[in-house]
Design a protein around this motif. Structure first.
Motif, PDB file in Angstrom:
ATOM      1  N   ARG A 101       5.093  15.793 -11.606  1.00 11.46           N
ATOM      2  CA  ARG A 101       4.843  17.081 -10.946  1.00 11.46           C
ATOM      3  C   ARG A 101       3.968  16.917  -9.702  1.00 11.46           C
ATOM      4  O   ARG A 101       4.150  17.616  -8.712  1.00 11.46           O
TER       5      ARG A 101
ATOM      6  N   GLU B 157       6.241  15.735  -6.983  1.00 12.02           N
ATOM      7  CA  GLU B 157       7.031  16.881  -6.509  1.00 12.02           C
ATOM      8  C   GLU B 157       6.223  17.724  -5.528  1.00 12.02           C
ATOM      9  O   GLU B 157       6.745  18.214  -4.530  1.00 12.02           O
TER      10      GLU B 157
ATOM     11  N   ASN C 155       7.753  18.285  -1.877  1.00 15.49           N
ATOM     12  CA  ASN C 155       8.296  19.604  -1.549  1.00 15.49           C
ATOM     13  C   ASN C 155       7.303  20.380  -0.670  1.00 15.49           C
ATOM     14  O   ASN C 155       6.228  20.759  -1.125  1.00 15.49           O
TER      15      ASN C 155
END
Ligand code: AMP
Ligand code: MG
Length: 330
Positions: free
Chosen positions: A232, A235, A239
């Motif tokens: 996570r 990510e 992102n």
């Protein structure tokens, strides 16, 4: 004659998992009563009411149920049903104006606290709930005891209060990082090796006090694995829409992983009670974590025996008379 052996009292120390790899069910045809029974049963396996023998390693970070992509529509439907039921219960609690509900969320970074709060409360009337996020204490907060800032934000009767972090940080991050305890400016005589035991005792008493005054407390530990947290964080870096959530300091906390796990385990052991239980929620799958949380809240609210305030016969007669006046209005 040999004395009869006393039956050994079973403690709620480990959890009883559902069948491995069970499939999610279609719940749409169930009655309300059956649905609520499912919520009770489903949440029970993650509830800790007597923490004496609590061991974090017995609580999985992954779901017991198959959460593959083909199950998505059913999972969405289940969550929707839960959120709708919650909204109804909250409406009753607000009308009755006796109980309040405090939901405490504790977890390491990226375990999904914010998303769970957003989703679980999505159907609830905003007038009936309030969210408070607790950050590093301010200078003013450090000039008071650690419960002070929380007490100020307790939900009123009839309302749901959500704590995104809480006074439990004072036995977690403050325990893991010694300088944070120094920053609390306590008189030296109270900073001893008993300080954590004493804090647990104070928290248990505080929660008992709140319960006796009509505040039901549920505490959720979002149990994410080290591997999933790493995924996570990556990510959040990859992102652009998630960059704002990323902080290098959060990654540094990974160096203290074992210390945190130990602190969480001791916290749950010492502060789980029947009235104010902890839930060790598997958090590697976000939808599953939300299902556990919604189910636990529904269970607790049903146990409150919520009802809309009863209207007396006299009041009903009054209502009827007023209705007639309205109908007859020109
Ligand atoms: P976040 O919730 O990600 O915005 O971060 C809030 C930060 O505040 C976390 O790193 C918490 O550990 C920290 N925090 C919350 N309460 C305390 C406390 N009582 N003492 C020190 N740090 C705290
Ligand atoms: Mg953070």
């Amino acid at each position: 004659m040999a004395p009869k052996k006393k039956p050994v009292k079973k403690k709620n120390s480990g959890r009883v998992p559902l069948e491995n790899n069970a499939k999610p069910e279609d719940l749409s045809t169930l009655s309300k009563k059956e649905l609520n029974e499912r919520a009770r049963k489903f949440s029970k396996q993650y509830r800790v009411t007597d923490g004496d023998k609590f061991q974090l390693k017995k609580y999985s970070t992954i779901p017991d149920v198959d959460m593959g992509p083909e199950e998505k529509p059913l999972i969405k439907q289940t969550l929707q049903l839960g959120v709708e039921e919650l909204a109804e219960l909250q409406d009753k609690m607000y009308a009755q104006d006796k109980w309040s509900l405090l939901l405490i969320f504790q977890a390491l970074d990226a375990a999904g606290k914010d998303g769970a709060i957003k989703h679980v409360m999505s159907g609830v009337n905003p007038q009936g709930c309030q969210v408070t996020a607790f950050k590093v204490p301010s200078a003013e907060e450090l000039d008071h005891d650690y419960l002070w800032r929380c007490q100020k934000n307790m939900p009123e009767r009839g309302r749901i209060g959500i704590f995104n972090r809480s006074y439990y940080e004072d036995v977690l991050v403050v325990r893991v990082h010694e300088p944070l305890l120094q920053a609390q400016k306590l008189p030296e005589k109270f900073v001893t090796e008993d300080i954590w035991e004493n804090r647990f005792k104070d928290i248990r008493n505080y929660e008992k006090y709140l319960y006796r005054n009509g505040t039901k407390i549920l505490k959720f530990f979002l149990n994410v694995s080290n591997k999933e947290q790493k995924k996570r964080f990556i990510e959040r870096i990859d992102n652009p829409k998630k960059n704002w959530k990323f902080s290098t300091a959060d990654v540094n906390e990974r160096n203290y992983w074992d210390d945190y796990m130990k602190a969480y385990e001791e916290m749950i052991r010492n502060t789980s009670t029947k009235e104010s239980p902890w839930y060790a929620v598997p958090a590697d799958n976000k939808s599953y974590a939300r299902m556990v949380i919604v189910s636990a809240i529904i269970k607790a609210m049903i146990d409150m025996g919520l009802e809309y305030p009863k209207v007396s016969n006299e009041e009903i007669a009054d209502l009827k008379a007023t209705r007639k006046i309205l109908i007859d209005e020109k």
